[in-house]
Enzyme design. Structure first.
Site, PDB file in Angstrom:
ATOM      1  N   ASP A 136      34.482  35.799  44.357  1.00 16.01           N
ATOM      2  CA  ASP A 136      34.923  36.976  43.601  1.00 16.01           C
ATOM      3  C   ASP A 136      33.881  37.279  42.522  1.00 16.01           C
ATOM      4  O   ASP A 136      33.707  36.503  41.583  1.00 16.01           O
ATOM      5  CB  ASP A 136      36.290  36.690  42.956  1.00 16.01           C
ATOM      6  CG  ASP A 136      36.859  37.942  42.307  1.00 16.01           C
ATOM      7  OD1 ASP A 136      37.946  38.374  42.725  1.00 16.01           O
ATOM      8  OD2 ASP A 136      36.205  38.498  41.392  1.00 16.01           O
TER       9      ASP A 136
ATOM     10  N   THR B  58      47.975  45.943  50.358  1.00 14.14           N
ATOM     11  CA  THR B  58      47.449  46.990  51.243  1.00 14.14           C
ATOM     12  C   THR B  58      45.928  47.000  51.278  1.00 14.14           C
ATOM     13  O   THR B  58      45.327  47.652  52.130  1.00 14.14           O
ATOM     14  CB  THR B  58      47.912  48.372  50.747  1.00 14.14           C
ATOM     15  OG1 THR B  58      47.340  48.571  49.437  1.00 14.14           O
ATOM     16  CG2 THR B  58      49.420  48.468  50.664  1.00 14.14           C
TER      17      THR B  58
ATOM     18  N   ASP C  26      35.195  37.421  38.870  1.00 13.91           N
ATOM     19  CA  ASP C  26      35.525  36.099  38.334  1.00 13.91           C
ATOM     20  C   ASP C  26      34.264  35.312  38.001  1.00 13.91           C
ATOM     21  O   ASP C  26      34.188  34.635  36.974  1.00 13.91           O
ATOM     22  CB  ASP C  26      36.363  35.299  39.343  1.00 13.91           C
ATOM     23  CG  ASP C  26      37.822  35.724  39.336  1.00 13.91           C
ATOM     24  OD1 ASP C  26      38.231  36.413  38.379  1.00 13.91           O
ATOM     25  OD2 ASP C  26      38.540  35.369  40.285  1.00 13.91           O
TER      26      ASP C  26
ATOM     27  N   ARG D 110      42.484  46.670  43.341  1.00 13.87           N
ATOM     28  CA  ARG D 110      42.769  46.606  44.767  1.00 13.87           C
ATOM     29  C   ARG D 110      44.153  46.029  44.948  1.00 13.87           C
ATOM     30  O   ARG D 110      44.426  44.910  44.518  1.00 13.87           O
ATOM     31  CB  ARG D 110      41.715  45.727  45.436  1.00 13.87           C
ATOM     32  CG  ARG D 110      41.675  45.900  46.939  1.00 13.87           C
ATOM     33  CD  ARG D 110      40.377  45.389  47.497  1.00 13.87           C
ATOM     34  NE  ARG D 110      40.095  44.001  47.146  1.00 13.87           N
ATOM     35  CZ  ARG D 110      39.512  43.144  47.961  1.00 13.87           C
ATOM     36  NH1 ARG D 110      39.164  43.531  49.167  1.00 13.87           N
ATOM     37  NH2 ARG D 110      39.266  41.912  47.595  1.00 13.87           N
TER      38      ARG D 110
HETATM   39  N1  URA Z   1      35.197  41.545  45.948  1.00 15.77           N
HETATM   40  C1  URA Z   1      34.603  40.389  45.559  1.00 15.77           C
HETATM   41  O1  URA Z   1      34.418  40.142  44.373  1.00 15.77           O
HETATM   42  N2  URA Z   1      34.212  39.527  46.514  1.00 15.77           N
HETATM   43  C2  URA Z   1      34.369  39.754  47.818  1.00 15.77           C
HETATM   44  O2  URA Z   1      33.974  38.935  48.634  1.00 15.77           O
HETATM   45  C3  URA Z   1      35.021  40.956  48.198  1.00 15.77           C
HETATM   46  C4  URA Z   1      35.418  41.828  47.246  1.00 15.77           C
END
Ligand code: URA
Length: 209
Positions: free
Chosen positions: A200, A108, A203, A104
């Site tokens: 995330d 953008t 992560d 991502r």
């Molecule tokens: N991707 C993630 O890992 N967490 C989010 O909250 C949004 C996208």
């Protein structure tokens, strides 16, 4: 029209709460994602076609129902999709696995493809496209567009958490694709994270933060 199915089974909801807690360890997060994914997999495969097969029990012959796990392709949106794949493979061990690599763009929030690998004979397969977080919906839409080019027999989308924005984006782009999720959260923040969310997912799954 595709539907949005929130899997509100108590086991799914309890495990999701544990995943959301910031103090949950990487090992626990991984284990919980695998367990929830088995339960989501159970729901997403509910309408899989059965064929009858002649078998022998120790006592006699019978026609017994079977599904063909080989016809399923689980498509993992890298990198966090792998956590869901592991769970679904526990209940569909001979399913094939495809990968779509997208990142991502932080400015953008648009998805950029860097990897794509599917098993052969996609037109015979039912695709289950997986990504834990349906946030803006941009990655999901890009992945689904790419998978669509291979013309699988059917496509479903499975995530752990969805934002209303992501559901809207996906449903607008693909009105016929069913979405399965454990919960629909409130909204996205300015960085595209789901609130309240769980942070995330990549992560937390891989311990990269
Ligand atoms: N991707 C993630 O890992 N967490 C989010 O909250 C949004 C996208």
């Amino acid at each position: 029209m595709g539907s949005v199915q929130v899997i509100n089974h108590p086991l799914v909801q309890h495990k999701l709460t544990m995943m959301r807690r910031k103090e949950t360890s990487v090992a626990e997060f991984r284990q919980l994602l695998q367990e929830i994914s088995m339960l989501l997999g159970y729901e997403v495969t509910r309408d899989m076609p059965l064929t009858m097969q002649r078998i022998e029990t120790p006592l006699m012959e019978m026609d017994a129902p079977t599904i063909d796990g080989k016809k399923v392709v689980i498509v993992s949106i890298l990198r966090a999709g792998g956590g869901i794949v592991d769970g679904i493979l526990k209940i569909l061990p001979s399913a094939r696995v495809g990968h779509v690599g997208l990142y991502r763009d932080p400015k953008t929030l648009q998805a950029v493809e860097y990897y794509y690998k599917m098993p052969p004979n996609m037109s015979d397969r039912d695709a289950i496209v997986v990504d834990p977080m349906l946030a803006t919906g941009n990655s999901a839409v890009s992945a689904l567009k790419r998978v669509m080019e291979d013309k699988p027999r059917s496509i479903k989308f499975v995530c752990l958490l969805a934002a209303p924005e992501g559901i809207e984006t996906l449903s607008k782009a693909f009105p016929d694709i069913d979405i399965y999720t454990a919960a629909i959260d409130e909204k996205l923040n300015e960085k595209g994270y789901i609130l309240p969310g769980l942070g995330d997912a990549g992560d937390r799954l891989f311990g990269t933060k």
